[in-house]
Design a protein around this motif. Structure first.
Motif, PDB file in Angstrom:
ATOM      1  N   PRO A  63       0.944  -1.135  -0.087  1.00 50.66           N
ATOM      2  CA  PRO A  63       0.060   0.064  -0.099  1.00 50.66           C
ATOM      3  C   PRO A  63       0.972   1.246  -0.184  1.00 50.66           C
ATOM      4  O   PRO A  63       1.978   1.177   0.117  1.00 50.66           O
ATOM      5  CB  PRO A  63      -0.830  -0.027   1.406  1.00 50.66           C
ATOM      6  N   ALA A  64       0.278   2.498  -0.356  1.00 46.26           N
ATOM      7  CA  ALA A  64       1.002   3.603  -0.347  1.00 46.26           C
ATOM      8  C   ALA A  64       0.395   4.435   0.743  1.00 46.26           C
ATOM      9  O   ALA A  64      -0.563   5.751   0.366  1.00 46.26           O
ATOM     10  CB  ALA A  64       1.078   4.339  -1.554  1.00 46.26           C
ATOM     11  N   LEU A  65      -0.106   4.177   1.962  1.00 46.50           N
ATOM     12  CA  LEU A  65      -0.890   4.750   3.000  1.00 46.50           C
ATOM     13  C   LEU A  65       0.135   5.197   4.172  1.00 46.50           C
ATOM     14  O   LEU A  65       1.179   5.008   4.731  1.00 46.50           O
ATOM     15  CB  LEU A  65      -1.581   3.879   3.632  1.00 46.50           C
ATOM     16  N   ALA A  66      -0.189   6.708   4.717  1.00 47.08           N
ATOM     17  CA  ALA A  66       0.463   7.175   5.696  1.00 47.08           C
ATOM     18  C   ALA A  66      -0.285   8.021   6.493  1.00 47.08           C
ATOM     19  O   ALA A  66      -1.607   8.416   6.151  1.00 47.08           O
ATOM     20  CB  ALA A  66       1.594   7.923   4.977  1.00 47.08           C
ATOM     21  N   VAL A  67       0.129   8.451   7.683  1.00 45.79           N
ATOM     22  CA  VAL A  67      -0.534   9.311   8.692  1.00 45.79           C
ATOM     23  C   VAL A  67       0.143  10.530   8.665  1.00 45.79           C
ATOM     24  O   VAL A  67       1.426  10.522   8.886  1.00 45.79           O
ATOM     25  CB  VAL A  67      -0.567   8.570  10.352  1.00 45.79           C
ATOM     26  N   PRO A  68      -0.483  11.605   7.993  1.00 45.62           N
ATOM     27  CA  PRO A  68       0.328  12.898   8.017  1.00 45.62           C
ATOM     28  C   PRO A  68       0.554  13.553   9.340  1.00 45.62           C
ATOM     29  O   PRO A  68      -0.167  13.018  10.035  1.00 45.62           O
ATOM     30  CB  PRO A  68      -0.700  13.795   7.455  1.00 45.62           C
TER      31      PRO A  68
END
Length: 398
Positions: free
Chosen positions: A90-95
């Motif tokens: 995935p390409a998921l992040a918490v800003p």
């Protein structure tokens, strides 16, 4: 202003231009921008990334968000994209920080013209596969469906654009948003040195509290600049046996996937029409009440993905046909892009009308749903119409 969706201030507390201010503030590589008919979101920096793993991605997202919860602070939010292949990273992040604003369509400044770009790249364009090869793949799939092997497959093609200089992604995003402020516009990192940017018409699923909404689209027709012809095409789409069948297959799959999660699920009997700048689409809005409040937006999205609208049916056979017919890796195309907070609320959109930027190149994607009644020339023309949204935004109208 940082907040979870439930903690949004009343729209009156936002100044006019708040949404376009977030749009104009977007910077590639470090920012994540999402705009929908309900709100505008800009995430800055990276507090944490969702790791790759063998278990469900929804569980990994939940673990990371729970670890970042702080008493008295807004619920943390994950933002980004997931690929077509559920087994790919995935390409998921918490800003570090999430800014919210009302939807772009409510912002009076969105109607202002974009400054003319005097330095648009001189694009070189390569079609993969060629229109002729794509038509042959459609014809081969139609022959197999008429023989009873499977019911539907979505076949895609790409345009590879290269230039002597890197594209101006913020300008591209602004043109996409202004072209269709009622849609779902996004720009998020999709991998090292890569950015996914696009304007999708299709909500996969949203969850707010115990309520869900899904909006499958399947069956489409090109728009016309002539009003009378445009109305005729819309009316013809609503009566097209081929398109209505294609749409019904998708709606049935959405119903089947969501029903186990719902105490109540409402599915209209007939589709309606939605329009984008380039196309008319058959649309059904599905609503439901969750039976288990712990089910998150990403749980629901993962249960739906991939729908027949982006893959086909039966799913396993359609995947095999796609792998044998498409001479490229879809990557994020026909995956999902969106957000979810630590309370499980969120919104996931089907990744359509998009491109992946890397260095001085762009790869555009477009596909068409192929059923036994499909005509290769018509499906090839449909992909060309879908490309136009993005070609307009990058200044490479063909």
């Amino acid at each position: 202003m940082s907040a979870s969706l439930r903690e949004h201030p009343a729209p009156a507390l936002f100044s006019p231009g708040a949404a376009t201010a977030l749009l104009d503030a977007y910077r590639p590589a470090t920012d994540r921008f999402l705009a929908s008919p309900g709100h505008t979101l800009l995430g800055r920096g990276t507090a944490a990334e969702i790791p790759h793993g063998s278990g469900p991605v929804a569980h990994r997202v939940r673990d990371v968000l729970d670890a970042l919860r702080r008493p008295g602070a807004p619920a943390p939010v994950v933002v980004g994209s997931l690929p077509f292949d559920p087994g790919a990273p995935p390409a998921l992040a918490v800003p570090d920080m999430v800014h919210w604003a009302p939807p772009l369509r409510e912002d009076p400044l969105i109607a202002l013209p974009v400054a003319r770009d005097e330095h648009r790249p001189d694009w070189r364009v390569r079609e993969v596969p060629s229109p002729e090869r794509y038509g042959e793949a459609v014809a081969a799939a139609v022959a197999r469906m008429r023989a009873g092997e499977f019911d539907k497959v979505v076949l895609a093609r790409t345009l590879e654009l290269t230039s002597a200089r890197e594209p101006d992604l913020p300008a591209m995003l602004r043109r996409l948003a202004r072209r269709d402020p009622d849609g779902y516009t996004f720009a998020v990192p999709s991998g090292p040195g890569r950015t996914l940017v696009g304007a999708s018409p299709e909500l996969l699923v949203s969850r707010r509290g115990g309520r869900l909404v899904a909006n499958p689209l399947a069956g489409s027709a090109p728009r016309s600049a002539d009003l009378a012809e445009d109305v005729r095409r819309a009316a013809a789409l609503l009566e097209s046996a081929k398109d209505l069948h294609e749409h019904a297959v998708v709606v049935a799959a959405v119903r089947e996937a969501l029903a186990p999660f719902c105490a109540r699920l409402e599915v209209p009997e007939r589709p309606t029409l939605v329009r984008t700048a380039a196309l008319w689409h058959l649309s059904t809005t599905v609503t439901g009440d969750l039976s288990d409040p712990s089910v998150t937006a990403l749980d629901l999205a993962s249960a739906l993905h991939p729908t027949p609208a982006v893959c086909g049916t039966p799913t396993d056979v359609a995947r095999a046909v796609i792998a044998a017919s498409e001479p490229f890796d879809r990557g994020p195309y026909t995956g999902m892009v969106g957000w979810q907070d630590a309370d499980g609320d969120g919104e996931w959109v089907v990744t359509l009308r998009c491109a992946e930027a890397e260095g001085r190149g762009l790869r555009l994607f477009a596909g068409a749903g192929v059923v036994a009644e499909s005509v290769p020339e018509a499906e090839t023309a449909e992909t060309a119409a879908k490309f136009r949204t993005f070609l307009h935004a990058v200044g490479a109208d063909l």
